[in-house]
Design a protein around this motif. Structure first.
Motif, PDB file in Angstrom:
ATOM      1  N   PHE A 124     -17.730  -1.514  -2.557  1.00 37.94           N
ATOM      2  CA  PHE A 124     -16.523  -1.385  -1.747  1.00 37.94           C
ATOM      3  C   PHE A 124     -16.385   0.085  -1.398  1.00 37.94           C
ATOM      4  CE2 PHE A 124     -14.719  -5.359  -3.620  1.00 37.94           C
ATOM      5  CZ  PHE A 124     -14.344  -5.965  -2.433  1.00 37.94           C
ATOM      6  N   ASP A 148      -5.949   4.251   6.280  1.00 39.15           N
ATOM      7  CA  ASP A 148      -7.138   3.928   5.486  1.00 39.15           C
ATOM      8  C   ASP A 148      -7.877   2.744   6.093  1.00 39.15           C
ATOM      9  OD1 ASP A 148      -5.435   1.818   4.842  1.00 39.15           O
ATOM     10  OD2 ASP A 148      -5.993   1.811   2.739  1.00 39.15           O
ATOM     11  N   ASP A 149      -9.152   2.635   5.738  1.00 37.40           N
ATOM     12  CA  ASP A 149      -9.935   1.472   6.145  1.00 37.40           C
ATOM     13  C   ASP A 149     -10.943   1.205   5.035  1.00 37.40           C
ATOM     14  OD1 ASP A 149     -10.089  -0.496   8.114  1.00 37.40           O
ATOM     15  OD2 ASP A 149     -11.912   0.350   8.943  1.00 37.40           O
ATOM     16  N   THR A 150     -11.107  -0.081   4.708  1.00 35.72           N
ATOM     17  CA  THR A 150     -11.977  -0.457   3.589  1.00 35.72           C
ATOM     18  C   THR A 150     -12.965  -1.522   4.034  1.00 35.72           C
ATOM     19  OG1 THR A 150     -10.301   0.022   1.923  1.00 35.72           O
ATOM     20  CG2 THR A 150     -12.003  -1.541   1.303  1.00 35.72           C
ATOM     21  N   SER A 161     -14.988  -6.696   7.402  1.00 37.20           N
ATOM     22  CA  SER A 161     -14.666  -7.419   6.167  1.00 37.20           C
ATOM     23  C   SER A 161     -13.486  -8.374   6.316  1.00 37.20           C
ATOM     24  CB  SER A 161     -14.389  -6.433   5.033  1.00 37.20           C
ATOM     25  OG  SER A 161     -15.579  -5.752   4.698  1.00 37.20           O
ATOM     26  N   ALA A 162     -12.432  -7.956   6.977  1.00 35.27           N
ATOM     27  CA  ALA A 162     -11.222  -8.793   7.054  1.00 35.27           C
ATOM     28  C   ALA A 162     -11.489 -10.074   7.839  1.00 35.27           C
ATOM     29  CB  ALA A 162     -10.078  -8.012   7.704  1.00 35.27           C
ATOM     30  N   LYS A 217      -8.229  -2.924 -12.633  1.00 36.39           N
ATOM     31  CA  LYS A 217      -8.972  -2.769 -11.369  1.00 36.39           C
ATOM     32  C   LYS A 217      -8.880  -1.322 -10.881  1.00 36.39           C
ATOM     33  CE  LYS A 217      -9.059  -4.295  -6.536  1.00 36.39           C
ATOM     34  NZ  LYS A 217      -8.434  -5.096  -5.475  1.00 36.39           N
ATOM     35  N   PHE A 222      -7.100  -9.820  -4.298  1.00 35.07           N
ATOM     36  CA  PHE A 222      -7.115 -10.400  -2.949  1.00 35.07           C
ATOM     37  C   PHE A 222      -8.514 -10.222  -2.356  1.00 35.07           C
ATOM     38  CE2 PHE A 222      -7.237  -6.641  -0.156  1.00 35.07           C
ATOM     39  CZ  PHE A 222      -7.050  -5.642  -1.093  1.00 35.07           C
ATOM     40  N   GLY A 223      -8.675 -10.684  -1.134  1.00 39.21           N
ATOM     41  CA  GLY A 223      -9.929 -10.478  -0.407  1.00 39.21           C
ATOM     42  C   GLY A 223     -11.135 -10.985  -1.174  1.00 39.21           C
ATOM     43  N   TYR A 224     -12.136 -10.122  -1.319  1.00 42.75           N
ATOM     44  CA  TYR A 224     -13.404 -10.499  -1.949  1.00 42.75           C
ATOM     45  C   TYR A 224     -13.398 -10.300  -3.468  1.00 42.75           C
ATOM     46  CZ  TYR A 224     -15.147 -10.274   2.871  1.00 42.75           C
ATOM     47  OH  TYR A 224     -15.338 -10.472   4.214  1.00 42.75           O
ATOM     48  N   ASP A 225     -12.244 -10.019  -4.058  1.00 43.57           N
ATOM     49  CA  ASP A 225     -12.182  -9.725  -5.500  1.00 43.57           C
ATOM     50  C   ASP A 225     -12.879 -10.764  -6.388  1.00 43.57           C
ATOM     51  OD1 ASP A 225     -10.990  -7.275  -5.340  1.00 43.57           O
ATOM     52  OD2 ASP A 225      -8.959  -7.983  -5.724  1.00 43.57           O
ATOM     53  N   LYS A 265       0.840  -1.212   0.000  1.00 43.97           N
ATOM     54  CA  LYS A 265       0.000   0.000   0.000  1.00 43.97           C
ATOM     55  C   LYS A 265       0.869   1.254   0.000  1.00 43.97           C
ATOM     56  CE  LYS A 265      -4.242  -1.446   2.395  1.00 43.97           C
ATOM     57  NZ  LYS A 265      -5.042  -1.180   3.613  1.00 43.97           N
ATOM     58  N   HIS A 306     -12.377   1.457  -5.504  1.00 42.64           N
ATOM     59  CA  HIS A 306     -12.623   2.274  -4.317  1.00 42.64           C
ATOM     60  C   HIS A 306     -11.337   2.902  -3.783  1.00 42.64           C
ATOM     61  CE1 HIS A 306     -11.801  -1.905  -3.788  1.00 42.64           C
ATOM     62  NE2 HIS A 306     -11.376  -1.723  -2.560  1.00 42.64           N
ATOM     63  N   ARG A 307     -10.280   2.069  -3.640  1.00 42.99           N
ATOM     64  CA  ARG A 307      -9.043   2.585  -3.048  1.00 42.99           C
ATOM     65  C   ARG A 307      -8.402   3.613  -3.974  1.00 42.99           C
ATOM     66  NH1 ARG A 307      -7.842  -1.407  -0.443  1.00 42.99           N
ATOM     67  NH2 ARG A 307      -7.496  -2.595  -2.333  1.00 42.99           N
TER      68      ARG A 307
HETATM   69  P1  IMP Z   1      -8.273  -2.927   4.656  1.00 41.00           P
HETATM   70  O1  IMP Z   1      -8.971  -1.920   5.513  1.00 41.00           O
HETATM   71  O2  IMP Z   1      -7.688  -2.333   3.414  1.00 41.00           O
HETATM   72  O3  IMP Z   1      -7.292  -3.760   5.422  1.00 41.00           O
HETATM   73  O4  IMP Z   1      -9.389  -3.933   4.123  1.00 41.00           O
HETATM   74  C1  IMP Z   1     -10.185  -4.730   5.000  1.00 41.00           C
HETATM   75  C2  IMP Z   1     -10.666  -5.966   4.284  1.00 41.00           C
HETATM   76  O5  IMP Z   1     -11.558  -5.615   3.214  1.00 41.00           O
HETATM   77  C3  IMP Z   1      -9.571  -6.794   3.627  1.00 41.00           C
HETATM   78  O6  IMP Z   1      -9.019  -7.713   4.524  1.00 41.00           O
HETATM   79  C4  IMP Z   1     -10.328  -7.504   2.502  1.00 41.00           C
HETATM   80  O7  IMP Z   1     -11.012  -8.633   3.004  1.00 41.00           O
HETATM   81  C5  IMP Z   1     -11.362  -6.456   2.100  1.00 41.00           C
HETATM   82  N1  IMP Z   1     -10.866  -5.647   0.975  1.00 41.00           N
HETATM   83  C6  IMP Z   1     -10.305  -4.407   1.048  1.00 41.00           C
HETATM   84  N2  IMP Z   1      -9.974  -3.955  -0.161  1.00 41.00           N
HETATM   85  C7  IMP Z   1     -10.322  -4.946  -1.036  1.00 41.00           C
HETATM   86  C8  IMP Z   1     -10.212  -5.072  -2.445  1.00 41.00           C
HETATM   87  O8  IMP Z   1      -9.717  -4.204  -3.173  1.00 41.00           O
HETATM   88  N3  IMP Z   1     -10.677  -6.234  -2.973  1.00 41.00           N
HETATM   89  C9  IMP Z   1     -11.221  -7.223  -2.218  1.00 41.00           C
HETATM   90  N4  IMP Z   1     -11.329  -7.157  -0.907  1.00 41.00           N
HETATM   91  C10 IMP Z   1     -10.893  -6.017  -0.304  1.00 41.00           C
END
Ligand code: IMP
Length: 194
Positions: A117, A69-71, A86-87, A174, A151-154, A14, A179-180
């Motif tokens: 997202f 940041d937080d997603t 989400s994580a 992507k 990664f994650g939910y992609d 990141k 979102h990011r």
């Molecule tokens: P973080 O706040 O960026 O650590 O995101 C928290 C969680 O959201 C991650 O562990 C993933 O499960 C999910 N996530 C965040 N960004 C993405 C993405 O771009 N694609 C898919 N999953 C995401």
């Protein structure tokens, strides 16, 4: 003069991503470079709250400009879940496959698969001024996972206007939607006008 900003993340990938967007006038420091060791608490219950909590934690200790940041993935039919969880939606081991399986199980037979997202960036400037930036991509949850990228939910997220999942796209594709990338664009534009 190059401006130093601390990025409150343990994720080196990141840091490189934001550094490439922020340009040469900014030097992003990792937490280790800023002398901060260990996990930062994330207990606020919202993306905005968590991002600001992380930035405040670093600012209190350094009095230097910093951001975090937080997603989260927000699914309409699940009342906005998994959102801030989400994580670790399926458990503390933060397993992406288990998280996706849980989402797909909860949405079995559900026709409204709308989701988004959302990334929030919290920035605290050298004087303690607080700023929030948000990036959103709308889309829907597919019936099953597709693709190997990301990664994650992609694998189960199909952005609006697309016919494939985030995991079926290269990072450059992507980033056109993500979102990011959208939140980072707002943030780096803000930095570049300062
Ligand atoms: P973080 O706040 O960026 O650590 O995101 C928290 C969680 O959201 C991650 O562990 C993933 O499960 C999910 N996530 C965040 N960004 C993405 C993405 O771009 N694609 C898919 N999953 C995401």
């Amino acid at each position: 003069m190059v401006k130093k900003i601390i990025f409150a993340t343990a994720n080196q990938h990141k840091i490189e991503e934001v550094q490439s967007l922020a340009g040469q006038d900014f030097a992003l420091l990792s937490m280790a470079e800023a002398g901060i060791i260990g996990d930062i608490p994330e207990t606020a219950g919202t993306l905005e709250g968590n991002a600001m909590q992380k930035a405040e934690y670093v600012y209190r200790r350094t009095k230097t400009a910093c951001f975090a940041d937080d997603t989260g993935l927000e699914i309409d039919a699940l009342g906005g879940e998994p959102g801030v969880y989400s994580a670790r939606y399926a458990g503390e081991e933060k397993n992406s496959k288990a998280n996706m399986d849980l989402v797909l199980a909860k949405l079995e037979g559900v026709s409204n698969r709308k989701a988004r997202f959302r990334t929030v960036i919290a920035y605290i400037d050298d004087d303690g001024g607080k700023h929030l930036f948000e990036g959103i991509v709308n889309g829907e949850i597919s019936l099953a996972g597709h693709g190997q990228e990301g990664f994650g939910y992609d694998p189960i997220f199909i952005p609006e206007g697309c016919d494939k999942s985030f995991a079926q796209m290269k990072l450059s594709e992507k980033n056109l939607h993500s979102h990011r990338a959208r939140a980072l664009k707002k943030f780096t534009e803000f930095l570049n006008t300062r």
